[in-house]
Design a protein around this motif. Structure first.
Motif, PDB file in Angstrom:
ATOM      1  N   LEU A 127      37.030  49.346  47.230  1.00 40.31           N
ATOM      2  CA  LEU A 127      36.898  48.577  45.992  1.00 40.31           C
ATOM      3  C   LEU A 127      35.444  48.461  45.551  1.00 40.31           C
ATOM      4  O   LEU A 127      35.143  48.437  44.352  1.00 40.31           O
ATOM      5  N   ALA A 128      34.534  48.391  46.506  1.00 36.60           N
ATOM      6  CA  ALA A 128      33.115  48.247  46.172  1.00 36.60           C
ATOM      7  C   ALA A 128      32.506  49.537  45.634  1.00 36.60           C
ATOM      8  O   ALA A 128      31.582  49.496  44.815  1.00 36.60           O
ATOM      9  N   LEU A 129      33.045  50.688  46.093  1.00 27.84           N
ATOM     10  CA  LEU A 129      32.370  51.954  45.805  1.00 27.84           C
ATOM     11  C   LEU A 129      33.225  53.003  45.099  1.00 27.84           C
ATOM     12  O   LEU A 129      32.691  53.777  44.298  1.00 27.84           O
ATOM     13  N   ASP A 130      34.504  53.064  45.390  1.00 26.83           N
ATOM     14  CA  ASP A 130      35.288  54.242  45.026  1.00 26.83           C
ATOM     15  C   ASP A 130      36.456  54.012  44.085  1.00 26.83           C
ATOM     16  O   ASP A 130      36.945  54.970  43.478  1.00 26.83           O
ATOM     17  N   ALA A 131      36.953  52.810  43.980  1.00 27.14           N
ATOM     18  CA  ALA A 131      38.155  52.578  43.176  1.00 27.14           C
ATOM     19  C   ALA A 131      37.897  52.944  41.714  1.00 27.14           C
ATOM     20  O   ALA A 131      36.800  52.714  41.192  1.00 27.14           O
ATOM     21  N   PRO A 132      38.906  53.521  41.046  1.00 27.73           N
ATOM     22  CA  PRO A 132      38.742  53.796  39.612  1.00 27.73           C
ATOM     23  C   PRO A 132      38.426  52.513  38.845  1.00 27.73           C
ATOM     24  O   PRO A 132      38.832  51.421  39.263  1.00 27.73           O
ATOM     25  N   ASP A 133      37.733  52.655  37.735  1.00 31.20           N
ATOM     26  CA  ASP A 133      37.384  51.481  36.932  1.00 31.20           C
ATOM     27  C   ASP A 133      38.613  50.734  36.429  1.00 31.20           C
ATOM     28  O   ASP A 133      38.527  49.566  36.060  1.00 31.20           O
ATOM     29  N   SER A 134      39.758  51.421  36.418  1.00 30.34           N
ATOM     30  CA  SER A 134      40.990  50.780  35.952  1.00 30.34           C
ATOM     31  C   SER A 134      41.522  49.760  36.945  1.00 30.34           C
ATOM     32  O   SER A 134      42.374  48.926  36.599  1.00 30.34           O
ATOM     33  N   VAL A 135      41.034  49.794  38.192  1.00 29.83           N
ATOM     34  CA  VAL A 135      41.482  48.834  39.206  1.00 29.83           C
ATOM     35  C   VAL A 135      40.680  47.553  39.023  1.00 29.83           C
ATOM     36  O   VAL A 135      39.504  47.466  39.384  1.00 29.83           O
ATOM     37  N   ARG A 136      41.322  46.554  38.468  1.00 31.28           N
ATOM     38  CA  ARG A 136      40.643  45.288  38.195  1.00 31.28           C
ATOM     39  C   ARG A 136      41.661  44.159  38.194  1.00 31.28           C
ATOM     40  O   ARG A 136      42.764  44.300  37.690  1.00 31.28           O
ATOM     41  N   GLY A 137      41.285  43.046  38.816  1.00 33.64           N
ATOM     42  CA  GLY A 137      42.189  41.907  38.903  1.00 33.64           C
ATOM     43  C   GLY A 137      43.382  42.168  39.798  1.00 33.64           C
ATOM     44  O   GLY A 137      44.427  41.533  39.653  1.00 33.64           O
ATOM     45  N   GLN A 138      43.227  43.071  40.773  1.00 27.25           N
ATOM     46  CA  GLN A 138      44.350  43.478  41.607  1.00 27.25           C
ATOM     47  C   GLN A 138      44.272  42.874  43.012  1.00 27.25           C
ATOM     48  O   GLN A 138      43.232  42.393  43.447  1.00 27.25           O
ATOM     49  N   TYR A 139      45.414  42.940  43.680  1.00 29.15           N
ATOM     50  CA  TYR A 139      45.537  42.551  45.083  1.00 29.15           C
ATOM     51  C   TYR A 139      45.782  43.843  45.849  1.00 29.15           C
ATOM     52  O   TYR A 139      46.813  44.492  45.677  1.00 29.15           O
ATOM     53  N   VAL A 140      44.812  44.237  46.665  1.00 28.34           N
ATOM     54  CA  VAL A 140      44.820  45.564  47.272  1.00 28.34           C
ATOM     55  C   VAL A 140      45.041  45.460  48.772  1.00 28.34           C
ATOM     56  O   VAL A 140      44.426  44.634  49.455  1.00 28.34           O
ATOM     57  N   TRP A 141      45.927  46.312  49.287  1.00 25.05           N
ATOM     58  CA  TRP A 141      46.301  46.321  50.689  1.00 25.05           C
ATOM     59  C   TRP A 141      45.261  47.071  51.509  1.00 25.05           C
ATOM     60  O   TRP A 141      44.415  47.785  50.983  1.00 25.05           O
ATOM     61  N   CYS A 142      45.349  46.920  52.828  1.00 26.18           N
ATOM     62  CA  CYS A 142      44.356  47.531  53.720  1.00 26.18           C
ATOM     63  C   CYS A 142      44.365  49.055  53.677  1.00 26.18           C
ATOM     64  O   CYS A 142      43.389  49.696  54.084  1.00 26.18           O
ATOM     65  N   ASP A 143      45.457  49.644  53.177  1.00 26.89           N
ATOM     66  CA  ASP A 143      45.505  51.112  53.045  1.00 26.89           C
ATOM     67  C   ASP A 143      45.143  51.556  51.631  1.00 26.89           C
ATOM     68  O   ASP A 143      45.405  52.703  51.249  1.00 26.89           O
ATOM     69  N   LYS A 144      44.551  50.648  50.857  1.00 22.17           N
ATOM     70  CA  LYS A 144      44.043  50.906  49.506  1.00 22.17           C
ATOM     71  C   LYS A 144      45.140  50.930  48.440  1.00 22.17           C
ATOM     72  O   LYS A 144      44.889  51.257  47.295  1.00 22.17           O
TER      73      LYS A 144
END
Length: 280
Positions: free
Chosen positions: A246-263
């Motif tokens: 989330l800090a470095l690689d997630a697409p900019d579209s990922v926002r306000g999400q709840y993300v699991w340990c496997d991304k």
């Protein structure tokens, strides 16, 4: 031009330490390991130095607003703003804790919700446009852990405000004092604190959309740390994978999400995610 800067709270051990390690290896800028205890923080920096990594250090106690303000002023003067903020610092009482449930509720919510909120209120004004914020939540931060449907609906209301959310968190503390929390909320203050943090994440994203700032919550996995009494099955570096994504690689579209340990992006308000054994 000032260098880019990434900040990790509670970085002297556990998942926070591994996130700092990962950022040092890949982030193109300065990385600050921060901690409440200066001696422990500097020792952690020294350990990473031995690995050939070069994090910087600054004392930061998220439960002390003055400490957060001192840190903000330092970063603002030296860099002008923050590019990555990982809100990792948090606490959990052990199962055999001697403190009353009321004391545990007040302290857990004070650190895991209210102190993170204050830290964000102080630091968000100096986030650079395009910055990324990672709030380290938990499997137990999934909305399904709240028993009352009406409470779940309120926490998931797209119009919920931060003052209203904070009022709900204070109501939980009061309900614990009166012994009426378990049928409505959950038996665990840690659950409520992480549900509150995840709900806060969604509100923060709505507030920051116009600044192209990405705010996400993450379940890092059941990690072998002090917080889990070293019962976790994942290493700290495995626990850092999703936060670093989330800090470095997630697409900019990922926002306000709840993300699991496997991304994976998980529906926060849906059924409980498929539980990998011991992953919380």
């Amino acid at each position: 031009m000032a260098s880019k800067v990434a900040v990790v709270t509670g970085g002297n051990k556990g998942i926070g330490f591994a996130i700092v390690r990962g950022l040092c290896k890949r982030f193109e800028g300065d990385v600050y390991l921060t901690s409440r205890d200066e001696e422990r923080g500097k020792k952690a920096v020294s350990e990473l130095n031995k690995e050939g990594l070069s994090p910087l250090y600054h004392q930061l106690d998220i439960s002390d607003k003055e400490s957060v303000e001192v840190f903000r002023d330092f970063i603002k003067e030296k860099y002008g703003g923050i590019d990555v903020l990982v809100n990792n610092a948090g606490i959990a009482f052990k199962d055999d804790a001697k403190e009353s449930l009321a004391v545990q509720a007040a302290e857990t919510l004070r650190v895991n919700y209210f102190s993170v909120l204050t830290t964000c209120e102080v630091l968000f004004p100096i986030l650079r446009n395009g910055a990324r914020v990672v709030n380290v939540s938990s499997f137990l931060g999934h909305l399904s852990h709240i028993k009352s449907e009406s409470l779940r609906n309120r926490l998931n209301d797209p119009k919920l405000t931060i003052p209203e959310l904070s009022e709900l968190m204070n109501q939980f503390i009061e309900d614990v004092k009166q012994g009426i929390h378990s049928d409505k909320w959950a038996n665990s203050s840690y659950v409520v604190s992480k549900v509150g943090l995840t709900a806060l994440t969604k509100i923060q994203q709505r507030q920051l959309n116009d600044r192209d700032i990405k705010v996400n919550a993450v379940h890092p996995g059941y990690v072998d740390t002090d917080l889990t009494s070293h019962k976790g099955t994942l290493s700290i570096d495995e626990g850092a994978v999703a936060p670093l994504f989330l800090a470095l690689d997630a697409p900019d579209s990922v926002r306000g999400q709840y993300v699991w340990c496997d991304k994976r992006i998980v529906d926060w308000d849906g059924p409980s995610p498929i539980i990998v054994k011991n992953h919380f």
